[in-house]
Design a protein around this motif. Structure first.
Motif, PDB file in Angstrom:
ATOM      1  N   THR A 264       0.859  -1.181   0.000  1.00  0.00           N
ATOM      2  CA  THR A 264       0.000   0.000   0.000  1.00  0.00           C
ATOM      3  C   THR A 264       0.898   1.235   0.000  1.00  0.00           C
ATOM      4  O   THR A 264       2.045   1.169   0.473  1.00  0.00           O
ATOM      5  CB  THR A 264      -0.901   0.029   1.249  1.00  0.00           C
ATOM      6  N   PRO A 265       0.415   2.366  -0.486  1.00  0.00           N
ATOM      7  CA  PRO A 265       1.247   3.574  -0.495  1.00  0.00           C
ATOM      8  C   PRO A 265       1.765   3.952   0.891  1.00  0.00           C
ATOM      9  O   PRO A 265       2.910   4.400   1.024  1.00  0.00           O
ATOM     10  CB  PRO A 265       0.316   4.650  -1.050  1.00  0.00           C
ATOM     11  N   GLU A 266       0.968   3.748   1.935  1.00  0.00           N
ATOM     12  CA  GLU A 266       1.391   4.097   3.291  1.00  0.00           C
ATOM     13  C   GLU A 266       2.566   3.230   3.745  1.00  0.00           C
ATOM     14  O   GLU A 266       3.540   3.714   4.313  1.00  0.00           O
ATOM     15  CB  GLU A 266       0.223   3.951   4.291  1.00  0.00           C
ATOM     16  N   HIS A 267       2.444   1.914   3.503  1.00  0.00           N
ATOM     17  CA  HIS A 267       3.521   1.005   3.883  1.00  0.00           C
ATOM     18  C   HIS A 267       4.781   1.264   3.043  1.00  0.00           C
ATOM     19  O   HIS A 267       5.895   1.234   3.552  1.00  0.00           O
ATOM     20  CB  HIS A 267       3.086  -0.457   3.717  1.00  0.00           C
ATOM     21  N   ARG A 268       4.575   1.498   1.757  1.00  0.00           N
ATOM     22  CA  ARG A 268       5.710   1.751   0.853  1.00  0.00           C
ATOM     23  C   ARG A 268       6.462   3.012   1.282  1.00  0.00           C
ATOM     24  O   ARG A 268       7.684   3.025   1.326  1.00  0.00           O
ATOM     25  CB  ARG A 268       5.210   1.875  -0.587  1.00  0.00           C
ATOM     26  N   ASP A 269       5.744   4.096   1.627  1.00  0.00           N
ATOM     27  CA  ASP A 269       6.402   5.346   2.029  1.00  0.00           C
ATOM     28  C   ASP A 269       7.282   5.149   3.264  1.00  0.00           C
ATOM     29  O   ASP A 269       8.418   5.638   3.317  1.00  0.00           O
ATOM     30  CB  ASP A 269       5.346   6.436   2.309  1.00  0.00           C
ATOM     31  N   VAL A 270       6.762   4.416   4.256  1.00  0.00           N
ATOM     32  CA  VAL A 270       7.531   4.161   5.471  1.00  0.00           C
ATOM     33  C   VAL A 270       8.755   3.309   5.150  1.00  0.00           C
ATOM     34  O   VAL A 270       9.869   3.601   5.584  1.00  0.00           O
ATOM     35  CB  VAL A 270       6.648   3.475   6.540  1.00  0.00           C
ATOM     36  N   LEU A 271       8.561   2.262   4.361  1.00  0.00           N
ATOM     37  CA  LEU A 271       9.656   1.357   4.018  1.00  0.00           C
ATOM     38  C   LEU A 271      10.766   2.090   3.259  1.00  0.00           C
ATOM     39  O   LEU A 271      11.955   1.933   3.565  1.00  0.00           O
ATOM     40  CB  LEU A 271       9.106   0.207   3.166  1.00  0.00           C
ATOM     41  N   VAL A 272      10.381   2.906   2.301  1.00  0.00           N
ATOM     42  CA  VAL A 272      11.376   3.653   1.517  1.00  0.00           C
ATOM     43  C   VAL A 272      12.159   4.598   2.423  1.00  0.00           C
ATOM     44  O   VAL A 272      13.386   4.667   2.347  1.00  0.00           O
ATOM     45  CB  VAL A 272      10.694   4.413   0.359  1.00  0.00           C
ATOM     46  N   LEU A 273      11.456   5.324   3.281  1.00  0.00           N
ATOM     47  CA  LEU A 273      12.148   6.270   4.156  1.00  0.00           C
ATOM     48  C   LEU A 273      13.075   5.576   5.155  1.00  0.00           C
ATOM     49  O   LEU A 273      14.234   5.953   5.302  1.00  0.00           O
ATOM     50  CB  LEU A 273      11.145   7.133   4.916  1.00  0.00           C
ATOM     51  N   VAL A 274      12.573   4.552   5.837  1.00  0.00           N
ATOM     52  CA  VAL A 274      13.329   3.935   6.922  1.00  0.00           C
ATOM     53  C   VAL A 274      14.409   2.982   6.407  1.00  0.00           C
ATOM     54  O   VAL A 274      15.551   3.039   6.852  1.00  0.00           O
ATOM     55  CB  VAL A 274      12.378   3.206   7.897  1.00  0.00           C
ATOM     56  N   TYR A 275      14.064   2.126   5.445  1.00  0.00           N
ATOM     57  CA  TYR A 275      15.017   1.087   5.045  1.00  0.00           C
ATOM     58  C   TYR A 275      15.871   1.458   3.837  1.00  0.00           C
ATOM     59  O   TYR A 275      17.007   1.022   3.731  1.00  0.00           O
ATOM     60  CB  TYR A 275      14.282  -0.234   4.790  1.00  0.00           C
ATOM     61  N   PHE A 276      15.338   2.223   2.917  1.00  0.00           N
ATOM     62  CA  PHE A 276      16.109   2.533   1.717  1.00  0.00           C
ATOM     63  C   PHE A 276      16.847   3.869   1.814  1.00  0.00           C
ATOM     64  O   PHE A 276      17.912   4.033   1.239  1.00  0.00           O
ATOM     65  CB  PHE A 276      15.218   2.514   0.476  1.00  0.00           C
ATOM     66  N   ARG A 277      16.275   4.813   2.542  1.00  0.00           N
ATOM     67  CA  ARG A 277      16.937   6.115   2.673  1.00  0.00           C
ATOM     68  C   ARG A 277      17.610   6.298   4.017  1.00  0.00           C
ATOM     69  O   ARG A 277      18.276   7.297   4.248  1.00  0.00           O
ATOM     70  CB  ARG A 277      15.923   7.237   2.428  1.00  0.00           C
ATOM     71  N   GLY A 278      17.418   5.342   4.934  1.00  0.00           N
ATOM     72  CA  GLY A 278      18.120   5.370   6.214  1.00  0.00           C
ATOM     73  C   GLY A 278      17.602   6.366   7.221  1.00  0.00           C
ATOM     74  O   GLY A 278      18.313   6.718   8.162  1.00  0.00           O
ATOM     75  N   ALA A 279      16.367   6.814   7.073  1.00  0.00           N
ATOM     76  CA  ALA A 279      15.797   7.770   8.036  1.00  0.00           C
ATOM     77  C   ALA A 279      15.487   7.039   9.344  1.00  0.00           C
ATOM     78  O   ALA A 279      15.149   5.867   9.356  1.00  0.00           O
ATOM     79  CB  ALA A 279      14.529   8.391   7.470  1.00  0.00           C
ATOM     80  N   SER A 280      15.617   7.771  10.435  1.00  0.00           N
ATOM     81  CA  SER A 280      15.232   7.194  11.724  1.00  0.00           C
ATOM     82  C   SER A 280      13.702   7.192  11.809  1.00  0.00           C
ATOM     83  O   SER A 280      13.015   7.823  10.994  1.00  0.00           O
ATOM     84  CB  SER A 280      15.822   8.026  12.865  1.00  0.00           C
ATOM     85  N   VAL A 281      13.186   6.482  12.807  1.00  0.00           N
ATOM     86  CA  VAL A 281      11.733   6.436  13.002  1.00  0.00           C
ATOM     87  C   VAL A 281      11.203   7.854  13.238  1.00  0.00           C
ATOM     88  O   VAL A 281      10.185   8.261  12.670  1.00  0.00           O
ATOM     89  CB  VAL A 281      11.370   5.497  14.175  1.00  0.00           C
ATOM     90  N   ALA A 282      11.919   8.639  14.050  1.00  0.00           N
ATOM     91  CA  ALA A 282      11.485  10.010  14.347  1.00  0.00           C
ATOM     92  C   ALA A 282      11.498  10.867  13.081  1.00  0.00           C
ATOM     93  O   ALA A 282      10.565  11.662  12.849  1.00  0.00           O
ATOM     94  CB  ALA A 282      12.379  10.628  15.413  1.00  0.00           C
ATOM     95  N   GLU A 283      12.547  10.729  12.237  1.00  0.00           N
ATOM     96  CA  GLU A 283      12.615  11.509  10.995  1.00  0.00           C
ATOM     97  C   GLU A 283      11.489  11.117  10.044  1.00  0.00           C
ATOM     98  O   GLU A 283      10.859  11.984   9.423  1.00  0.00           O
ATOM     99  CB  GLU A 283      13.977  11.289  10.310  1.00  0.00           C
ATOM    100  N   ALA A 284      11.221   9.826   9.941  1.00  0.00           N
ATOM    101  CA  ALA A 284      10.138   9.367   9.061  1.00  0.00           C
ATOM    102  C   ALA A 284       8.797   9.875   9.571  1.00  0.00           C
ATOM    103  O   ALA A 284       7.936  10.289   8.780  1.00  0.00           O
ATOM    104  CB  ALA A 284      10.136   7.841   8.973  1.00  0.00           C
ATOM    105  N   ALA A 285       8.629   9.871  10.882  1.00  0.00           N
ATOM    106  CA  ALA A 285       7.375  10.360  11.469  1.00  0.00           C
ATOM    107  C   ALA A 285       7.173  11.834  11.145  1.00  0.00           C
ATOM    108  O   ALA A 285       6.069  12.250  10.756  1.00  0.00           O
ATOM    109  CB  ALA A 285       7.381  10.138  12.988  1.00  0.00           C
ATOM    110  N   ARG A 286       8.237  12.644  11.281  1.00  0.00           N
ATOM    111  CA  ARG A 286       8.127  14.067  10.954  1.00  0.00           C
ATOM    112  C   ARG A 286       7.832  14.266   9.471  1.00  0.00           C
ATOM    113  O   ARG A 286       6.980  15.074   9.103  1.00  0.00           O
ATOM    114  CB  ARG A 286       9.432  14.789  11.312  1.00  0.00           C
ATOM    115  N   THR A 287       8.541  13.535   8.616  1.00  0.00           N
ATOM    116  CA  THR A 287       8.376  13.692   7.169  1.00  0.00           C
ATOM    117  C   THR A 287       6.965  13.318   6.738  1.00  0.00           C
ATOM    118  O   THR A 287       6.353  14.010   5.916  1.00  0.00           O
ATOM    119  CB  THR A 287       9.397  12.807   6.413  1.00  0.00           C
ATOM    120  N   LEU A 288       6.428  12.228   7.296  1.00  0.00           N
ATOM    121  CA  LEU A 288       5.110  11.747   6.886  1.00  0.00           C
ATOM    122  C   LEU A 288       3.974  12.381   7.694  1.00  0.00           C
ATOM    123  O   LEU A 288       2.805  12.228   7.335  1.00  0.00           O
ATOM    124  CB  LEU A 288       5.046  10.219   7.015  1.00  0.00           C
TER     125      LEU A 288
END
Length: 182
Positions: free
Chosen positions: A128-152
């Motif tokens: 789903t787009p929601e799962h894909r966005d989190v996965l791309v940010l956290v696992y492929f771009r190396g964002a922390s959980v806090a950074e991904a939370a702020r971005t999304l």
């Protein structure tokens, strides 16, 4: 070729002299180089040949009236070549044969990595787009959980939850890669 026989047809005088050097001094030269090569017969043979090539390249040194025999010159050249070869081996990484050491990491070649990347890319498209966005940010771009939370613009707990379910969905789509996704 035995003593008293003529060189084979087509053999040059230099070639005859080189064969005589090998015959007269090859044994002691090989014995020295074998010791200096830690018993490696192939390396010692290569060093003998290189020493004889040097003798062929410098015939003036072999004919110098300064010494009675060419053996000391050959042994000195051979010893220096052995030292240079040892230094060169120490400067290079250790060479291994066809066998793979038990503790060596086996890595996939470029084609396998490219194929795996394509498989993962296609599998990520099924999320789903929601799962894909989190996965791309956290696992492929190396964002922390806090950074991904702020971005999304979502809570950190939601990022963790979506990442968990995204990976679980990928394990179902990519069963051959399940060990890599844990």
């Amino acid at each position: 070729m035995t003593a008293g026989t003529s060189p084979p047809p087509g053999t040059t005088t230099a070639g005859h002299e080189l064969a005589a050097l090998q015959r007269d001094h090859g044994g002691p030269l090989f014995a020295l180089l074998l010791r200096l090569s830690d018993g490696d017969r192939q390396r010692a043979e290569d060093l003998v040949q290189e020493t004889l090539v040097r003798a062929w390249q410098h015939p003036e040194a072999l004919r110098a009236a300064d010494f009675d025999s060419v053996r000391p010159w050959l042994l000195t050249v051979g010893r220096r070549l052995a030292i240079d070869a040892r230094r060169a081996r120490r400067a290079r990484p250790f060479e291994v044969g066809d066998e793979v050491p038990e503790n060596a990491r086996v890595t996939a070649d470029h084609a396998e990595r490219a194929a795996a990347a394509l498989d993962v890319r296609e599998a990520v498209k099924t999320l789903t787009p929601e799962h894909r966005d989190v996965l791309v940010l956290v696992y492929f771009r190396g964002a922390s959980v806090a950074e991904a939370a702020r971005t999304l613009g979502i809570p950190p707990g939601t990022v963790k939850s979506r990442a968990y379910y995204a990976l679980r969905a990928l394990r179902r789509v990519l069963p051959g890669y399940a060990a890599d996704l844990r």
